[in-house]
Design an enzyme around this catalytic site. Structure first.
Site, PDB file in Angstrom:
ATOM      1  N   SER A 143       0.855  -1.189   0.000  1.00  0.00           N
ATOM      2  CA  SER A 143       0.000   0.000   0.000  1.00  0.00           C
ATOM      3  C   SER A 143       0.891   1.240   0.000  1.00  0.00           C
ATOM      4  CB  SER A 143      -0.875   0.016   1.251  1.00  0.00           C
ATOM      5  OG  SER A 143      -1.460   1.290   1.428  1.00  0.00           O
ATOM      6  N   TYR A 157      -1.783  -0.278  10.098  1.00  0.00           N
ATOM      7  CA  TYR A 157      -1.918  -0.855   8.747  1.00  0.00           C
ATOM      8  C   TYR A 157      -0.720  -0.448   7.888  1.00  0.00           C
ATOM      9  CZ  TYR A 157      -3.845  -1.096   3.934  1.00  0.00           C
ATOM     10  OH  TYR A 157      -4.056  -1.315   2.594  1.00  0.00           O
TER      11      TYR A 157
HETATM   12  P1  NAP Z   1     -11.587  -5.050  -0.079  1.00  0.00           P
HETATM   13  O1  NAP Z   1     -12.424  -4.516  -1.186  1.00  0.00           O
HETATM   14  O2  NAP Z   1     -11.941  -4.700   1.333  1.00  0.00           O
HETATM   15  O3  NAP Z   1     -11.559  -6.651  -0.238  1.00  0.00           O
HETATM   16  C1  NAP Z   1     -10.812  -7.389   0.687  1.00  0.00           C
HETATM   17  C2  NAP Z   1     -10.803  -8.842   0.292  1.00  0.00           C
HETATM   18  O4  NAP Z   1     -10.041  -9.549   1.279  1.00  0.00           O
HETATM   19  C3  NAP Z   1     -12.192  -9.468   0.297  1.00  0.00           C
HETATM   20  O5  NAP Z   1     -12.246 -10.486  -0.688  1.00  0.00           O
HETATM   21  C4  NAP Z   1     -12.284 -10.067   1.697  1.00  0.00           C
HETATM   22  O6  NAP Z   1     -13.140 -11.194   1.790  1.00  0.00           O
HETATM   23  C5  NAP Z   1     -10.848 -10.540   1.876  1.00  0.00           C
HETATM   24  N1  NAP Z   1     -10.478 -10.699   3.273  1.00  0.00           N
HETATM   25  C6  NAP Z   1     -10.632  -9.800   4.287  1.00  0.00           C
HETATM   26  N2  NAP Z   1     -10.182 -10.327   5.436  1.00  0.00           N
HETATM   27  C7  NAP Z   1      -9.758 -11.576   5.140  1.00  0.00           C
HETATM   28  C8  NAP Z   1      -9.202 -12.628   5.900  1.00  0.00           C
HETATM   29  N3  NAP Z   1      -8.992 -12.508   7.216  1.00  0.00           N
HETATM   30  N4  NAP Z   1      -8.882 -13.762   5.273  1.00  0.00           N
HETATM   31  C9  NAP Z   1      -9.090 -13.912   3.946  1.00  0.00           C
HETATM   32  N5  NAP Z   1      -9.611 -12.955   3.163  1.00  0.00           N
HETATM   33  C10 NAP Z   1      -9.943 -11.803   3.766  1.00  0.00           C
HETATM   34  O7  NAP Z   1     -10.053  -4.653  -0.269  1.00  0.00           O
HETATM   35  P2  NAP Z   1      -9.272  -4.075  -1.559  1.00  0.00           P
HETATM   36  O8  NAP Z   1      -9.409  -2.611  -1.549  1.00  0.00           O
HETATM   37  O9  NAP Z   1      -9.630  -4.857  -2.761  1.00  0.00           O
HETATM   38  O10 NAP Z   1      -7.783  -4.389  -1.111  1.00  0.00           O
HETATM   39  C11 NAP Z   1      -7.059  -5.511  -1.578  1.00  0.00           C
HETATM   40  C12 NAP Z   1      -5.611  -5.382  -1.129  1.00  0.00           C
HETATM   41  O11 NAP Z   1      -5.072  -4.153  -1.616  1.00  0.00           O
HETATM   42  C13 NAP Z   1      -5.445  -5.335   0.388  1.00  0.00           C
HETATM   43  O12 NAP Z   1      -4.270  -6.011   0.757  1.00  0.00           O
HETATM   44  C14 NAP Z   1      -5.313  -3.859   0.678  1.00  0.00           C
HETATM   45  O13 NAP Z   1      -4.604  -3.614   1.870  1.00  0.00           O
HETATM   46  C15 NAP Z   1      -4.560  -3.394  -0.548  1.00  0.00           C
HETATM   47  N6  NAP Z   1      -4.715  -1.959  -0.814  1.00  0.00           N
HETATM   48  C16 NAP Z   1      -5.940  -1.419  -1.141  1.00  0.00           C
HETATM   49  C17 NAP Z   1      -6.057  -0.048  -1.366  1.00  0.00           C
HETATM   50  C18 NAP Z   1      -7.353   0.628  -1.736  1.00  0.00           C
HETATM   51  O14 NAP Z   1      -7.406   1.866  -1.770  1.00  0.00           O
HETATM   52  N7  NAP Z   1      -8.425  -0.100  -2.020  1.00  0.00           N
HETATM   53  C19 NAP Z   1      -4.915   0.758  -1.241  1.00  0.00           C
HETATM   54  C20 NAP Z   1      -3.714   0.194  -0.900  1.00  0.00           C
HETATM   55  C21 NAP Z   1      -3.616  -1.165  -0.692  1.00  0.00           C
HETATM   56  P3  NAP Z   1     -14.718 -11.006   2.212  1.00  0.00           P
HETATM   57  O15 NAP Z   1     -15.370 -10.370   1.017  1.00  0.00           O
HETATM   58  O16 NAP Z   1     -15.202 -12.383   2.463  1.00  0.00           O
HETATM   59  O17 NAP Z   1     -14.728 -10.112   3.411  1.00  0.00           O
END
Ligand code: NAP
Length: 252
Positions: A143, A157
């Site tokens: 991130s 985080y």
């Molecule tokens: P998101 O929309 O909140 O989706 C998170 C995913 O992870 C969902 O499929 C969720 O499953 C799953 N998950 C959550 N807790 C879990 C656990 N304990 N075990 C297994 N699966 C779990 O997140 P996103 O924005 O797509 O982010 C994906 C990655 O990118 C993450 O690592 C995040 O830190 C990183 N990231 C995101 C952003 C951003 O702005 N979006 C920025 C920087 C980094 P459920 O649907 O079943 O809950």
């Protein structure tokens, strides 16, 4: 011949779902995991299968070692592991470090750091040529917060994602001679539901005007970077941390 299998943790929505769809187009069977969104995970699988791809969904909490082990036991049942996208990640409500409970810190580090490291360990045990494997590729989701620190929001985080950056570099060097490439994608503000789980559903829209590109990124834009790093097109790239942040993580 055994099926090629790629594991995408957290593939039920957001960046993981986009990566699962994108990687399915390479012909591999995508094993995508979720923790609570069973219906959403099934929808992603149905979409991939509907387009002629192969995918399986598995409920597995990467915050526990047992569930991480179950993911790879399922991958072994399907075929031969070729890659891992360590995508599952969580934030918590915005607060200052002085207000962070031990339970919160435990959860943030268990899911974001320990889960990714244990999944990578299991992937290396299967893909490393030193363990009888054929090589493969690992992409970790970092991130921009790892560089920015996220003060007054979620420093925990940000620190966990800093650990992912270091882990990416270290593991990349450890297994570079064993046919495995290890890289990371470092998203900026991406329009997904993660911001709702941080108590700020409008965060991406509100911050858009202040970002260098004047907009948030999409899950599909992250998935393209993930797919490239996973592919043979990136055959000489390892230990790289690719910013997909519309310029947000460029430090002054
Ligand atoms: P998101 O929309 O909140 O989706 C998170 C995913 O992870 C969902 O499929 C969720 O499953 C799953 N998950 C959550 N807790 C879990 C656990 N304990 N075990 C297994 N699966 C779990 O997140 P996103 O924005 O797509 O982010 C994906 C990655 O990118 C993450 O690592 C995040 O830190 C990183 N990231 C995101 C952003 C951003 O702005 N979006 C920025 C920087 C980094 P459920 O649907 O079943 O809950």
């Amino acid at each position: 011949m055994a099926e090629d299998v790629v594991v995408v943790t957290g593939g039920s929505r957001g960046i993981g779902a986009a990566a699962a769809r994108r990687l399915a187009s390479t012909g591999a069977t995508v094993l995508l995991t979720y923790v609570s969104s069973a219906g959403r995970a099934d929808e992603v699988v149905a979409e991939i299968v509907g387009q002629g791809g192969k995918a399986v969904a598995l409920r597995a909490d990467v915050g526990t070692e047992d569930d991480c082990l179950r993911i790879f036991a399922e991958a072994d049942r399907i075929g031969r592991l070729r890659g891992l996208v360590n995508n599952a990640g969580v934030v918590d409500l915005a607060c200052r470090v002085t207000d962070m409970s031990f339970e919160r810190l435990r959860r943030i580090f268990d899911i974001n750091v320990l889960g990714s490291i244990v999944c990578a360990r299991e992937a290396v045990r299967r893909m490393s040529t030193a363990h009888g494997g054929d090589g493969g590729s690992i992409v970790n989701l970092s991130s921009a917060s790892a560089k920015l620190g996220s003060p007054d929001q979620y420093v925990d985080y940000a620190a966990a994602k800093g650990a992912i950056d270091t882990f990416t570099v270290g593991l990349a060097k450890e297994v570079a001679g064993e046919g495995i490439r290890v890289n990371a994608v470092r998203p900026g503000i991406i329009d997904t539901e993660i911001h709702s789980s941080g108590g700020d559903p409008d965060r991406a829209a509100r911050m858009a005007a202040d970002l260098p590109m004047r907009r948030a990124g999409t899950a599909e834009e992250c998935a393209e970077a993930i797919a490239w790093l996973m592919s043979d097109a990136a055959s000489y790239t390892t230990g790289a941390i690719l910013d997909v942040s519309g310029g947000r993580s460029i430090l002054p």
